[in-house]
Design an enzyme around this catalytic site. Sequence first.
Site, PDB file in Angstrom:
ATOM      1  N   SER A  91       0.925  -1.261  -0.005  1.00 33.72           N
ATOM      2  CA  SER A  91      -0.149  -0.076  -0.037  1.00 33.72           C
ATOM      3  C   SER A  91       0.774   1.287   0.081  1.00 33.72           C
ATOM      4  O   SER A  91       1.671   1.635  -0.913  1.00 33.72           O
ATOM      5  CB  SER A  91      -0.944  -0.184   1.139  1.00 33.72           C
ATOM      6  OG  SER A  91      -1.634   0.970   1.325  1.00 33.72           O
ATOM      7  N   HIS A 101      -2.599  -0.954  -3.510  1.00 34.09           N
ATOM      8  CA  HIS A 101      -3.736   0.133  -3.375  1.00 34.09           C
ATOM      9  C   HIS A 101      -3.261   1.366  -4.095  1.00 34.09           C
ATOM     10  O   HIS A 101      -2.321   1.934  -3.887  1.00 34.09           O
ATOM     11  CB  HIS A 101      -3.918   0.460  -1.729  1.00 34.09           C
ATOM     12  CG  HIS A 101      -4.167  -0.871  -0.938  1.00 34.09           C
ATOM     13  ND1 HIS A 101      -4.120  -0.959   0.390  1.00 34.09           N
ATOM     14  CD2 HIS A 101      -4.737  -1.928  -1.242  1.00 34.09           C
ATOM     15  CE1 HIS A 101      -4.467  -2.145   0.882  1.00 34.09           C
ATOM     16  NE2 HIS A 101      -4.996  -2.644  -0.120  1.00 34.09           N
ATOM     17  N   ASP A 109      -4.202  -4.949   5.641  1.00 35.92           N
ATOM     18  CA  ASP A 109      -4.729  -5.626   4.642  1.00 35.92           C
ATOM     19  C   ASP A 109      -3.372  -6.659   4.222  1.00 35.92           C
ATOM     20  O   ASP A 109      -2.417  -6.280   4.505  1.00 35.92           O
ATOM     21  CB  ASP A 109      -5.095  -4.855   3.404  1.00 35.92           C
ATOM     22  CG  ASP A 109      -5.772  -5.591   2.377  1.00 35.92           C
ATOM     23  OD1 ASP A 109      -6.322  -6.661   2.738  1.00 35.92           O
ATOM     24  OD2 ASP A 109      -5.852  -5.144   1.005  1.00 35.92           O
TER      25      ASP A 109
END
Lengths: 285, 196
Positions: free
Chosen positions: B17, B44, B137
């Site tokens: 991310s 992401h 995540d």
Amino acid sequence: MDSHKQNAHLLHVQDVETELLLEAIFRVYGYDFRNYNRAHIKRRIVQRQNQMGLDSISAFQHLLLRDKEVMKQVLKDLSINVTEMFRDPPFYESMRKEVVPVLKTYPYIKTWHAGCSTGEEVYSFAILLKEEGLDKRTQIYATDFNPAALEVARKGIYPISRMKEYTANYQKSGGTQSFSDYFIAKYDAAILDQSLRHNIVFAEHNLVTDSVFAEVNLIICRNVLIYFDKQLQNKVLQMFSESLTKNGYLGLGSKESLMFSAVKDEFEVVDAEQKIYRKKIQSAG
Amino acid sequence: MFGPGLDKIKAVVIGTSAGGLRALKCIIEKLPAQFDIPILIVQHLSPQSGSFLPNYLGQFTHLQVKEAEPNEPILNGYVYIAPANYHLLVEKDKKLSLTVDEKVNFSRPSIDLLFESAAEAFLDQLLAILLTGANNDGAKGIIRIHQLGGTTIAQHPESAEVKTMPQSAIETGNIDWVLHLNEISVFLSQMAEKKS
């Protein structure tokens, strides 16, 4: 090491149970998810099974086959309910630029929104037609297999919290008015202008098990085909091709393409980026 | 150097991310041109980013970098990137699928969804790498991969631009290797050599 093997065994059992469940759902309830891509379906089923506190898909199947209310819940779980108004604004922009001018030359227009879910994208298109002066001569069919989603769609009431995002989408999509003219705010709800609904027929239709029901000039089916395996994709695309008038348009989701499909030769590309296609006059079908 | 059993790896999944662009570039640019294990990446990104990431990473490698497409078979020599605003999953028959489901861990694409589905498709033949990132995540996915015998790497939190993501994965107790970025490159190269 042994625990890995045991876990892999349980996984295999779970995969077999998933196949059996989908077969059973089809035989008992007539909904056919057997050619849906499995990873997504299985995840949703296991989530529901866990939420119900059951320790296997088999136990879940036992309940599901006997209780129609559980099946209703599963229909909701397996239907695609993430959508937004004017999702992918460039798609609508391209519709206005490439498709609408041609539609304007027709005395009467029929469109089909296949897999319309809760209706956000149908109303977006209705707004576009209104602004282009086509609403009075257009019949919109909006279909989905999930009656609960259609219920929401018919009402045309959405959370007010989404309106900021939808307004931005609308502006980016080439909208010519003020988006706030299309809804009334009431508490935390945005009630869409009821006149948008006049030319829309919402109806239950299952792309997997039902067939063509009308000849239309435009089909919009976005982010539905990605859930299907190749075989089912081709079957549904074949149905779309049959349903379209010669020169009719097809609009797909941004990651969906006709490029490797069985109907590739029946269509020409209108906008490769926005996945807008047009049926050829002399097509094989 | 990195122990036995890695010659069986058939696919690599990478999740990241915040800070991921630089970390991915570091790893990708050091991969040998003949690296013949497919790589699947969730980074992401803003839904508006289009095909920026595959174009960007493609500059640094001879491997084919492309955006994942629905029902696409996973091939050696390819690096597949999850499209912005779509979840990327792996099917049992080793094909890719995309969904527009709800966000998971506030993210779409979600690393957990890729990791969990890849674990179920590749079992003990999967290698997962979790890099820099500002949320957790991927941690659940790491657990599933480990349950099914796959191998897991987290970027050393000290070397990560944002350490939350690798740290969360390490805290699950399911990470086999905690490595700095340059060590991850060496790991991958050695793995590919052993295989060939």
